[in-house]
Design an enzyme around this catalytic site. Structure first.
Site, PDB file in Angstrom:
ATOM      1  N   GLY A   1       0.776  -1.221   0.000  1.00 47.90           N
ATOM      2  CA  GLY A   1       0.000   0.000   0.000  1.00 47.90           C
ATOM      3  C   GLY A   1       0.814   1.281   0.000  1.00 47.90           C
TER       4      GLY A   1
ATOM      5  CB  SER B   1       4.131 -11.601  -4.666  1.00 43.88           C
ATOM      6  OG  SER B   1       4.038 -10.346  -4.013  1.00 43.88           O
TER       7      SER B   1
ATOM      8  CB  ALA C   1       2.772  -5.338  -8.893  1.00 41.43           C
TER       9      ALA C   1
ATOM     10  CB  SER D   1       1.722  -1.951  -5.804  1.00 39.45           C
ATOM     11  OG  SER D   1       2.538  -3.057  -6.118  1.00 39.45           O
TER      12      SER D   1
ATOM     13  CB  THR E   1      10.055  -7.490  -3.847  1.00 40.12           C
ATOM     14  OG1 THR E   1       9.711  -6.611  -2.771  1.00 40.12           O
ATOM     15  CG2 THR E   1      11.528  -7.844  -3.742  1.00 40.12           C
TER      16      THR E   1
ATOM     17  CG  ASP F   1      -6.948  -8.122   0.815  1.00 39.49           C
ATOM     18  OD1 ASP F   1      -7.267  -7.163   1.538  1.00 39.49           O
ATOM     19  OD2 ASP F   1      -5.770  -8.357   0.500  1.00 39.49           O
TER      20      ASP F   1
ATOM     21  CE  LYS G   1      -2.791  -4.007   0.734  1.00 40.31           C
ATOM     22  NZ  LYS G   1      -2.248  -5.339   0.384  1.00 40.31           N
TER      23      LYS G   1
END
Length: 503
Positions: A179, A205, A207, A210, A214, A267, A299
């Site tokens: 976030g 993971s 995006a 976003s 990473t 979520d 977030k």
């Protein structure tokens, strides 16, 4: 193979449906009409020893598909290992066991361990439609999953994939709940921690909502799509890695839930916790630091929400025998200057290289987190941050980062976008705030994260005074069309860089 009434020849549709098997049939196809298949029906397909359940899309007019053929999405094609012209058998699959549990949850009933296992199993078996999954995600939104349900869902997600074992000793990890654009501390933290001699096999993971994850950012500089054998080799050599988790089969249901959460754009706390901790437990982590930015456009928007989520994380972590530390950080504005894979990569490299122009906020956050990880494992009597500073300032972290990149396949300098547009202040004033969500949206419309060079380069920060006509940020894009698309959005709505004393 002789064709029968239940068979069609397979053809590759060349359509990416993001891990969802989809089959395409003409509406005048004999099999489609005879079997009563209709749009969004679940259809079973058998080819040799392989079988899948796919969602049906009915084609009303297409020159590329004949009445005798069935087209397969990329996910379905790969799952069946099909070749053009293969004859496959089609059938009506049995209803998924999990649908009754999802329906019960919609009406307010609790999920027990068996229900969670059924939902996860049917999800990864592609026996649930997108509508089923959307109903499940929605029924769990807000705080509709209690602690026991969250633990059950986390365990089911973790047990559905493989679990890594790194042997004796602490295995460190760090995760941010997200976030906050530009908050690319992970590669710096991994380099510092591995330089200290600790193991930190970091899986990340891409995006979700976003402008960069990473894995997207690191992939600008080195390969990240490593398999398990390659990942182990890197960790054995360097103590740490920066790998995309998508090829490792860790908590495989999570990526399928995320596929539904992305367009819904929400979520639940329970699902967030299950997503994060199922992957940490599956990755073999023992000590995990959770970075939780809190801010009005992050977030997590309030201290109360942060406390509630922290309590849930700690309870589930304890149930999974994970030693967790929650780090609440300032989420009021983006971190660093770059937002987007290559721009964020340039920021983190500047920190590692101790460049005098490196973004100070990114450096300080990374040092805080690395120090907290050292303290979590009881290293050096709570001198963790000073140890992190030493490893960064003496160049050990930089050397370790490049050693990890070399072990993963080599290092490349981040490139720069060909098309840029400065957005200037319409009046003079003090920068009061930067809207995380809106500035992130502009970066995504410019092409990030799929376009690695695209994004936004911030030229100011909250608390800085700017003059009329001064550049607030630059939009970077790889094509003129994407630049124009992002510009239109930036010009049409509220300015993401909010000024006081405007005239």
């Amino acid at each position: 193979m002789k064709k029968d009434v239940h068979s069609l020849a397979l053809t590759r549709a060349g359509i990416d449906t993001y891990r969802q098997p989809v089959v395409y049939m003409r509406e005048d196809c004999d099999l489609c009409r005879a079997e009563g298949f209709s749009a969004l029906t679940k259809v079973g397909i058998v080819l040799g020893e392989r079988s899948i359940v796919a969602a049906l899309n009915v084609v009303t007019a297409a020159d590329w598909l004949s009445r005798e053929d069935a087209g397969l999405s990329e996910a379905a094609w790969q799952a069946l290992n099909a070749q053009d012209g293969d004859l496959a058998t089609f059938f009506h699959p049995e209803p998924a066991q999990a649908t009754s549990s999802i329906r019960a949850k919609v009406y307010g009933q609790r999920l027990d361990a068996a229900a969670c296992q059924a939902i996860v199993s049917d999800t990864i078996g592609h026996r649930l439609s997108d509508l089923d999954l959307a109903a499940f995600i929605t029924a769990c939104a807000g705080n509709r999953l209690d602690i026991d349900e969250t633990i059950a869902l986390t365990r089911a997600m973790k047990e559905a994939g493989q679990t890594l074992d790194w042997g004796q000793g602490p295995v460190l990890d760090k995760h941010c709940v997200g976030g906050l654009p530009g908050n690319r501390t992970t590669p710096i933290v991994v380099a510092i921690v591995a330089a200290a001699g600790f193991r930190i096999p970091k899986t990340s993971s891409r995006a979700i909502t976003s402008p960069a994850g990473t894995a997207d950012t690191v992939e600008v500089m080195t390969p990240v799509a490593l398999d398990l054998a390659a990942m182990r080799r890197v960790v054995d050599l360097e103590g740490g890695c920066l790998v995309w988790g998508g090829k490792l089969d860790l908590s495989p249901a999570d990526d399928l839930f995320v596929r539904i959460e992305r367009p819904l754009d929400f979520d639940s706390d329970g699902q967030l916790v299950a997503s994060v901790l199922s992957k940490k437990a599956a990755a073999g982590s023992s000590h995990v630091l959770i970075d939780m930015p809190v801010g009005p456009t992050a977030k997590i928007r309030s201290p109360e929400a942060a406390r509630s989520l922290s309590q849930r994380l700690l309870a589930v972590g304890d149930a999974l025998n994970l030693k967790l530390l929650i780090h609440h950080s300032d989420g009021s504005a983006p971190v660093g200057r770059g937002i987007g894979p290559a721009l964020e990569a340039r920021d983190l490299l500047a920190v590692l290289r101790r460049d005098k122009h490196a973004p100070l906020d990114l450096r300080e956050r990374a040092l805080d987190l690395a120090g907290a990880l050292f303290d979590l494992i009881g290293d050096d009597a709570h001198r963790g941050r000073s140890k992190a500073v030493e490893l960064l300032d003496n160049g050990a972290a930089e050397r370790k980062f490049f050693a990890i990149c070399d072990a993963q396949g080599g290092f490349s300098e981040p490139g720069a976008a060909a098309h840029r547009l400065p957005i200037v202040a319409s009046s003079s004033g003090l920068v009061r705030a930067i809207d995380n969500r809106r500035i992130g949206k502009i970066a995504k419309l410019a092409g990030a994260p799929n376009r690695k060079l695209a994004g936004v380069l911030l030229m100011t920060k909250p608390g800085v005074r700017v003059d009329q006509g001064e550049t607030l940020y630059e939009i970077h894009a790889e094509t003129p069309g994407e630049l124009a698309w992002a510009k239109d959005f930036a010009m049409a709505g509220p300015e993401p860089v909010i000024l006081e004393n405007q005239s």
